[in-house]
Design a protein around this motif. Sequence first.
Motif, PDB file in Angstrom:
ATOM      1  N   HIS A 183     -11.930  19.572 -10.979  1.00 29.84           N
ATOM      2  CA  HIS A 183     -11.688  18.335 -10.243  1.00 29.84           C
ATOM      3  C   HIS A 183     -12.465  18.310  -8.927  1.00 29.84           C
ATOM      4  N   ILE A 184     -12.722  19.474  -8.349  1.00 34.71           N
ATOM      5  CA  ILE A 184     -13.560  19.547  -7.149  1.00 34.71           C
ATOM      6  C   ILE A 184     -14.958  19.024  -7.472  1.00 34.71           C
ATOM      7  N   THR A 212      -8.243  11.101 -14.091  1.00 33.47           N
ATOM      8  CA  THR A 212      -8.544   9.681 -13.903  1.00 33.47           C
ATOM      9  C   THR A 212      -8.272   9.254 -12.471  1.00 33.47           C
ATOM     10  N   ASP A 213      -7.164   9.718 -11.914  1.00 32.67           N
ATOM     11  CA  ASP A 213      -6.791   9.340 -10.552  1.00 32.67           C
ATOM     12  C   ASP A 213      -7.831   9.821  -9.545  1.00 32.67           C
ATOM     13  N   ILE A 214      -8.245  11.071  -9.664  1.00 31.01           N
ATOM     14  CA  ILE A 214      -9.220  11.635  -8.728  1.00 31.01           C
ATOM     15  C   ILE A 214     -10.552  10.908  -8.834  1.00 31.01           C
ATOM     16  N   SER A 227       0.820  -1.210   0.000  1.00 31.33           N
ATOM     17  CA  SER A 227       0.000   0.000   0.000  1.00 31.33           C
ATOM     18  C   SER A 227       0.852   1.258   0.000  1.00 31.33           C
ATOM     19  N   THR A 228       2.062   1.155   0.591  1.00 36.09           N
ATOM     20  CA  THR A 228       2.960   2.308   0.598  1.00 36.09           C
ATOM     21  C   THR A 228       3.484   2.591  -0.803  1.00 36.09           C
ATOM     22  N   LEU A 229       3.621   1.541  -1.584  1.00 37.32           N
ATOM     23  CA  LEU A 229       4.165   1.708  -2.920  1.00 37.32           C
ATOM     24  C   LEU A 229       3.141   2.266  -3.894  1.00 37.32           C
ATOM     25  N   ILE A 230       1.885   2.296  -3.463  1.00 38.64           N
ATOM     26  CA  ILE A 230       0.858   2.939  -4.277  1.00 38.64           C
ATOM     27  C   ILE A 230       0.804   4.387  -3.851  1.00 38.64           C
ATOM     28  N   ARG A 231       0.709   5.289  -4.801  1.00 40.87           N
ATOM     29  CA  ARG A 231       0.763   6.699  -4.447  1.00 40.87           C
ATOM     30  C   ARG A 231      -0.332   7.047  -3.450  1.00 40.87           C
ATOM     31  N   ALA A 232       0.002   7.881  -2.490  1.00 37.18           N
ATOM     32  CA  ALA A 232      -0.959   8.306  -1.480  1.00 37.18           C
ATOM     33  C   ALA A 232      -2.069   9.113  -2.140  1.00 37.18           C
ATOM     34  N   PRO A 233      -3.298   9.085  -1.568  1.00 36.94           N
ATOM     35  CA  PRO A 233      -4.389   9.879  -2.124  1.00 36.94           C
ATOM     36  C   PRO A 233      -4.028  11.350  -2.168  1.00 36.94           C
ATOM     37  N   LEU A 234      -4.551  12.036  -3.172  1.00 35.34           N
ATOM     38  CA  LEU A 234      -4.269  13.463  -3.324  1.00 35.34           C
ATOM     39  C   LEU A 234      -4.997  14.212  -2.222  1.00 35.34           C
ATOM     40  N   LYS A 235      -4.296  15.117  -1.560  1.00 35.76           N
ATOM     41  CA  LYS A 235      -4.895  15.852  -0.458  1.00 35.76           C
ATOM     42  C   LYS A 235      -5.842  16.932  -0.955  1.00 35.76           C
ATOM     43  N   THR A 236      -5.600  17.417  -2.153  1.00 36.77           N
ATOM     44  CA  THR A 236      -6.470  18.420  -2.724  1.00 36.77           C
ATOM     45  C   THR A 236      -6.907  17.965  -4.087  1.00 36.77           C
ATOM     46  N   GLU A 237      -7.905  18.594  -4.626  1.00 39.80           N
ATOM     47  CA  GLU A 237      -8.459  18.162  -5.897  1.00 39.80           C
ATOM     48  C   GLU A 237      -7.597  18.664  -7.045  1.00 39.80           C
TER      49      GLU A 237
END
Length: 461
Positions: free
Chosen positions: A124-125, A160-162, A15-25
């Motif tokens: 993105h918001i 796509t990520d968001i 799970s660490t190797l997967i990018r952390a969720p984006l904190k902002t949009e």
Amino acid sequence: MGKIPPVLRSSVSASTLIRAPLKTENSQRHHFNKIPSKKQQQKDSDDSHKTKIIPSLFKSPELSEAKKLLNSFISTKQTPPDRPFHNSILQSYALVSTVDDSISLLQHMIKTNPAFSPDRSTYHILLSQACKAPHSDLSPVHKTLNLMINNGFEPNQGTTDIAVRSLCSVNRVDDAVELVKELSLKKSLPDIYTYNFLIKCLCKCRALSSVYGFIDEMRSSFDIKPNLVTYTILIDNVCNTKNLREAMRLVSALNESGFKPDCFVYNTIMKGYCMLSKGSEVIGVYKRMKEEGVEPDLVTYNTLIFGLSKSGRVDEARKYLKIMVEAGHFPDAVTYTSLMNGMCRKGDSLGALALLEEMEARGCSPNACTYNTLLHGLCKSRFLEKGIELYGLIKEGGMKLETASYATFVRMLCRGGRVAKAYEVFDYAVESKSLTDVAAYTTLESTLKWLKKAKENGHAV
């Protein structure tokens, strides 16, 4: 006793190797010790505006009230009416409103302040809100994406990520898969971080065949291939389901794809065999690891020692303790506790107690798990007085009692005629929040009832 300690995991997990969720949009990247390329930096800069969320700003979802509040902010000039300001207002309103009302507020912002120009992060918001909105299909998401495109912002990897993370956060994994395929057809392919995040989510809630089907489709249709992290996620998943045969098949598939299994992969498989108490297989994975030229780490040796100790092969476990030290890895509390666990299982609780002295002499501090393991073992072997001494150390250190050690200790105290001491241990268990009041009392009460019945029937306790 016998459970795999959480620390028998590599310091860097799947799970660490997967990018952390984006904190902002926005689509700012966090690539974990990897310096982004110039092209990546340029792409990131397109969405670099950070949004400060003000969650308590809007008390009502009413659009008219939102417009009035926005107008009052602008008229009093409490905050510069720039893009970050407008984005923060929109973000806050999106927490309480519908997607349509958020779009209307955005249109009002543009109308009342022509100097305000929405950017990709603004849309993105809305996209994140649309993904999280309760709906049976993707129509709100499509509406938001069309709004983005009509205003000159084609979906990119950040988009796509968001969308994927937002959909998965509300358990709409199937919709996330559908949207990824749609966006991929429109040349907005997920990057490997988003792809692996979705694979991990699928592993948690879908059958393995469904996960494999998605991987095959993304490979054949869009040339997105699994990488080492993908295989690690899959291996971790099948190990957790105790499907070790499939785990080894995946290791072979990983090799065939040109990737070399790393320490984490092997540690994961070793952990799986530990769950099944298969000491020989644990050693087999260790040997294969060495043959492949992968250097074992502290977690490897701790897992190996734990697996051997759990399956009753304490002498072999101690042999690997020496090998571990010779390899330059200092044994920690997990190492020693695993050995003590195995020794106590074999009835050698006094040997485990002697190991505690060796552990402390080497400068390694025991933890609550160590003491609970020993307390449980000593009581099982009927060394009550030594158990009481050890309990004194637990109490002095303010450590919590584990359920198994508490229950065994209380039973031994009652059988030994130390009922008052048992009540004292009960009080400590409750005060230290080791157990709930009900659980602690139920154990004590059932033990006292058993003791009374045994005495009435003339049985020795």
